[in-house]
Motif scaffolding. Sequence first.
Motif, mmCIF file in Angstrom:
data_model
loop_
_atom_site.group_PDB
_atom_site.id
_atom_site.type_symbol
_atom_site.label_atom_id
_atom_site.label_comp_id
_atom_site.label_asym_id
_atom_site.label_seq_id
_atom_site.Cartn_x
_atom_site.Cartn_y
_atom_site.Cartn_z
ATOM 1 N N LEU A 41 -9.204 -9.303 -5.087
ATOM 2 C CA LEU A 41 -10.281 -8.911 -5.993
ATOM 3 C C LEU A 41 -10.444 -9.877 -7.171
ATOM 4 O O LEU A 41 -11.029 -9.530 -8.185
ATOM 5 C CB LEU A 41 -10.021 -7.496 -6.544
ATOM 6 N N ILE A 42 -9.929 -11.096 -7.033
ATOM 7 C CA ILE A 42 -9.935 -12.009 -8.174
ATOM 8 C C ILE A 42 -11.174 -12.889 -8.226
ATOM 9 O O ILE A 42 -11.442 -13.524 -9.242
ATOM 10 C CB ILE A 42 -8.665 -12.901 -8.164
ATOM 11 N N GLN A 43 -11.922 -12.940 -7.126
ATOM 12 C CA GLN A 43 -13.107 -13.791 -7.119
ATOM 13 C C GLN A 43 -14.107 -13.316 -8.162
ATOM 14 O O GLN A 43 -14.323 -12.135 -8.349
ATOM 15 C CB GLN A 43 -13.759 -13.763 -5.731
ATOM 16 N N GLY A 44 -14.719 -14.268 -8.868
ATOM 17 C CA GLY A 44 -15.705 -13.929 -9.887
ATOM 18 C C GLY A 44 -15.140 -13.753 -11.276
ATOM 19 O O GLY A 44 -15.896 -13.590 -12.232
ATOM 20 N N HIS A 45 -13.807 -13.773 -11.426
ATOM 21 C CA HIS A 45 -13.179 -13.626 -12.733
ATOM 22 C C HIS A 45 -12.788 -15.003 -13.281
ATOM 23 O O HIS A 45 -12.492 -15.928 -12.525
ATOM 24 C CB HIS A 45 -11.924 -12.751 -12.648
ATOM 25 N N GLU A 46 -12.769 -15.115 -14.597
ATOM 26 C CA GLU A 46 -12.191 -16.274 -15.258
ATOM 27 C C GLU A 46 -11.594 -15.815 -16.575
ATOM 28 O O GLU A 46 -12.067 -14.863 -17.200
ATOM 29 C CB GLU A 46 -13.227 -17.367 -15.482
ATOM 30 N N CYS A 47 -10.510 -16.469 -17.007
ATOM 31 C CA CYS A 47 -9.798 -15.997 -18.181
ATOM 32 C C CYS A 47 -9.053 -17.159 -18.839
ATOM 33 O O CYS A 47 -8.904 -18.236 -18.258
ATOM 34 C CB CYS A 47 -8.821 -14.882 -17.817
ATOM 35 N N LYS A 48 -8.573 -16.922 -20.039
ATOM 36 C CA LYS A 48 -7.840 -17.950 -20.776
ATOM 37 C C LYS A 48 -6.538 -18.319 -20.088
ATOM 38 O O LYS A 48 -6.196 -19.496 -19.975
ATOM 39 C CB LYS A 48 -7.544 -17.446 -22.196
ATOM 40 N N ALA A 49 -5.796 -17.295 -19.662
ATOM 41 C CA ALA A 49 -4.489 -17.531 -19.044
ATOM 42 C C ALA A 49 -4.307 -16.596 -17.865
ATOM 43 O O ALA A 49 -4.768 -15.453 -17.882
ATOM 44 C CB ALA A 49 -3.364 -17.329 -20.054
ATOM 45 N N VAL A 50 -3.625 -17.104 -16.841
ATOM 46 C CA VAL A 50 -3.331 -16.326 -15.635
ATOM 47 C C VAL A 50 -1.822 -16.220 -15.488
ATOM 48 O O VAL A 50 -1.105 -17.226 -15.591
ATOM 49 C CB VAL A 50 -3.945 -16.991 -14.386
ATOM 50 N N PHE A 51 -1.338 -15.003 -15.230
ATOM 51 C CA PHE A 51 0.084 -14.755 -15.003
ATOM 52 C C PHE A 51 0.229 -14.232 -13.574
ATOM 53 O O PHE A 51 -0.382 -13.222 -13.207
ATOM 54 C CB PHE A 51 0.622 -13.745 -16.006
ATOM 55 N N LEU A 52 1.022 -14.940 -12.767
ATOM 56 C CA LEU A 52 1.155 -14.630 -11.347
ATOM 57 C C LEU A 52 2.481 -13.940 -11.066
ATOM 58 O O LEU A 52 3.541 -14.475 -11.390
ATOM 59 C CB LEU A 52 1.070 -15.905 -10.513
ATOM 60 N N SER A 53 2.409 -12.753 -10.503
ATOM 61 C CA SER A 53 3.595 -12.075 -9.984
ATOM 62 C C SER A 53 3.649 -12.353 -8.494
ATOM 63 O O SER A 53 2.792 -11.908 -7.732
ATOM 64 C CB SER A 53 3.503 -10.566 -10.247
ATOM 65 N N THR A 54 4.636 -13.115 -8.038
ATOM 66 C CA THR A 54 4.591 -13.710 -6.698
ATOM 67 C C THR A 54 5.361 -12.951 -5.631
ATOM 68 O O THR A 54 5.221 -13.262 -4.447
ATOM 69 C CB THR A 54 5.129 -15.148 -6.752
ATOM 70 N N SER A 55 6.192 -11.980 -5.988
ATOM 71 C CA SER A 55 6.979 -11.267 -4.983
ATOM 72 C C SER A 55 6.069 -10.457 -4.073
ATOM 73 O O SER A 55 5.067 -9.901 -4.519
ATOM 74 C CB SER A 55 7.997 -10.338 -5.649
ATOM 75 N N GLU A 56 6.444 -10.384 -2.811
ATOM 76 C CA GLU A 56 5.643 -9.653 -1.833
ATOM 77 C C GLU A 56 6.531 -9.203 -0.692
ATOM 78 O O GLU A 56 7.623 -9.748 -0.474
ATOM 79 C CB GLU A 56 4.531 -10.545 -1.297
ATOM 80 N N PRO A 57 6.108 -8.209 0.076
ATOM 81 C CA PRO A 57 6.895 -7.753 1.231
ATOM 82 C C PRO A 57 6.991 -8.846 2.289
ATOM 83 O O PRO A 57 6.025 -9.569 2.545
ATOM 84 C CB PRO A 57 6.101 -6.543 1.747
ATOM 85 N N LEU A 58 8.175 -8.961 2.909
ATOM 86 C CA LEU A 58 8.420 -9.999 3.907
ATOM 87 C C LEU A 58 8.850 -9.399 5.238
ATOM 88 O O LEU A 58 9.418 -8.303 5.286
ATOM 89 C CB LEU A 58 9.503 -10.972 3.420
#
Length: 930
Positions: free
Chosen positions: A718-735
Amino acid sequence: MPVVMENEAWLQKIQRHRGIHEVCHLCMLSNPTSEDLLDDMCFNTDLHDGVYPIVTVTWDEDYHMMHQIRPMPQLSLNGGFALCNGEWCKGEKCTFAHSELEKMAWNHELNRTKRTGNLPPTSRQIRVLFDVSNPTPVIPQQSPQTPLIYDPRQVIRFSVNRRDSYHTYNAWKTKFKDRLHRTTLKDETLEADLTADNYQDKFYNLLCFEEMEHINLLTKRCDGRYEFIFEGRILLPKFSYENLHNVGYLNGISSDRIGYATQSSECLVFVDRQNERDICRANILSFNYSTTSKKLYISFSDNDIKELKKMLDSSKSGVFNVEFEVKHGFFNSLHKAVVNLSDHVIQKLLPRKEAFQPIDMSHLRGECKHKWLEVNEECQLVALDSIVSASSNVPILVSGPFGCGKTRVLARSAFEFIDKGLTSNKTTRILICAHHPASTQIYITKYLHQVWSNDELWRKYVKIVRVTRGLFDKHSPFNEHFRNLSTFRKEVQQGMYLNERLLVVVTTYMTSLQLLNAFKNTKFFTHVLLDEAAQVREPEAVAPLCLATNDAKIVIAGDRKQVGPALEVLGNQAHENGLAVSLLERLEQHYSKNGDSASSYLNKLTDNYRSNKSIVLFLSSIFYDEPITTKLPIKLHHKTSFPFVFYCSDVDSIIRAPQEATFETEAIAVLGQVNYYKKNDWDFSELSIIAPTRSQVNVIREKLKGPFAKIKVLPTYLIQGHECKAVFLSTSEPLESNGKSKDPLKSLCNPFVFNTAISRAQSLVVAVGNPYMLLKIEAGTGNSRRHCWREYLKQCFEKNTIYFQKSCLKQRGKVLDDLRMTFITAMKQSKNANGQRTHSSMFSSSKRTMVASPVQATQSLVSCLKRQPSLQRQNSPSTMSYASAVKCGLKETPPKRNEKFRKYEDEEMINVSDEESDSHQFDEDLLSRM
């Protein structure tokens, strides 16, 4: 043999005669009992010496004679029409029937249009017979309809009848249950080159193949035996409109499975496999998007729950076999778009070489009286001039990377079209569509509303509407333009918008198909502007074109290097035969084959106005073929001299599926980074936290309090169309057990998702996670050209922006040593492959992309460390001199340091100090103050 019912001729006659028909007035008066009028509007050549009006008629109860009635009104009362009592009659404009015959005809036509999905009334109702042994429809043979005289009305009517007959024969194509038994898929249809003749059949078949792949995947991931617990009537938080009295949940489902089922399934079925029957059906609640529990909430109708209650024990629980149903509604909509596409539009989507006429540029200027619509004098102005000046025979393309102003160019184009309509008194109706709701909102809030509120002529004559499926803020200053779908439908039924001369409607691709129902399949819009067209399947991109007039101007814009159908489409058949190629990409390839004549219809933007130069260069080197120029001097964050930061919240080199505690730890670490980098002059709404799973998004949202609650927390899809000063990525995901991502479509290790996420940032990107896990997942993707995380980590390694959580500080030297060995191994493999680059050149230029295989790089690193464990001690950054680092190619010149930002424990240290790592720690007590 066909199934033939008794009195077949009489049934066909009833089906043929009932409802409303449009016939020639003169022919009807001369012979009101002739059935030929249903086939030939003008059948008496002796009477016609001119053009006569067309009237609305219906047959009497005995189907013997036609009677003239009034056209059916667009608005009915309580779902039907009643007789007029004469007291409030408005004459010909009255919405009540003036006779029993008129009422019967109107109500029959109303019910028929509801059953057929609001298809337009047709003058032919032909009963289709089906062969029981062959699911393919057997269409009764009909004699060709030959015009008896040359009459423009007759020729037009015959064309309309052919389209109506197509819809009548193929209405079943837009409903899954009917498609299931009637569709015959043919390989030759899929493999044939795309032409105007096979366009609809090919995409229709491709969608069927992909739908089957989704069914198989959902069955594999979600079907099973679950414990069901019935709770009864509950009020679910945050979703007060889901105040349901038959609510229960399936217990013990993993978070990733809950997220996938909620997004991909429309319902589930409880199955009694012993007796081979379905017990009941349940709907999946949207509340599951916001929960962190391992419960999938579902609801039942009163009839469905009765049967299930009989099988529950005293504690209102039981174990059942459950089967999930794919969201067929999504594919139904795509099939509907393909079926309803007109021949004129299909011809435009497959333009011939002679259709590319030279463009007589109108020589517009980049300046505008509205400053927010100004475009630069280079790429943007050329694209704008092409859009405004080109003919409507061929779609105009606007392609370019993130932040290059595609949305601004389309908004300016809409302004120019409306402005021309104001001065020339010409009807101008514009439909603007994008893939994500956030993108459609930008057109209103940033551009069109500003023009409307500052221009008196626009306020007086121009109507601007944004149609959305969901709710919106009641206190928003843009409510003048916002309508939800149900409200918009009612307004159209009441006659609003239909006579608007200057109209701009902004919505998403899928919502545009609902507008098709509202406008009764009318070809309504003179201009159709498609944004984010590279992010959707072609059948979805063409959905708005079902509302386009035959001479409508079509503009298509997008960035084909971000998340699109190449990532989303499932199945080899669909991938190999064109469904994985977006409309924009296909047309770009088609235009390139037509030489210089088509070049003026393809506009490429290469100037970036969003991000810092380092971010642009990094993404440009990995993803884009053309160099991207940075036009605005975006300043870096005052706490860092480089826009990329990696914060190690976990450094376990043994890759295993992350546990709940890992997600919780990482969520706290992400919030710590937000707290560390927040600036007083930054609004919290200008910050974004992005995570690959809904469960991680919900964990983070639960911890945001006070002003921190304004931070946008988004899943990757759901990130398409957004822009912001800073982005913080939480990268953990199910494997998976083999270390691969369970959902690669949403993984930040997917190159397309990575590009989309990083390009949201203007000045700062902070990634939080385990570097070993990211490199392992990336190696498992098998993409040998784009090592996104390896390149990101290398950049952070060179600029000393890799930091560690307090619990990971003891392993800091080992982690950095392993990363260094990964880079050296990749560098050697790249040198062997190219035979030209040296160690130092590979590490000194941040603009170049390494092309070594991530699988080979990781395997070489592991084997090298196993053979020479002493490397960790010999080459550890804490014991390695700066001269040795230069010799190994890690550094060429001493970096410039910001004393306020960093302090060295030793002059020869390359890594961060303990003090600085401590400065990135997150005080858990801060959670209570958020």
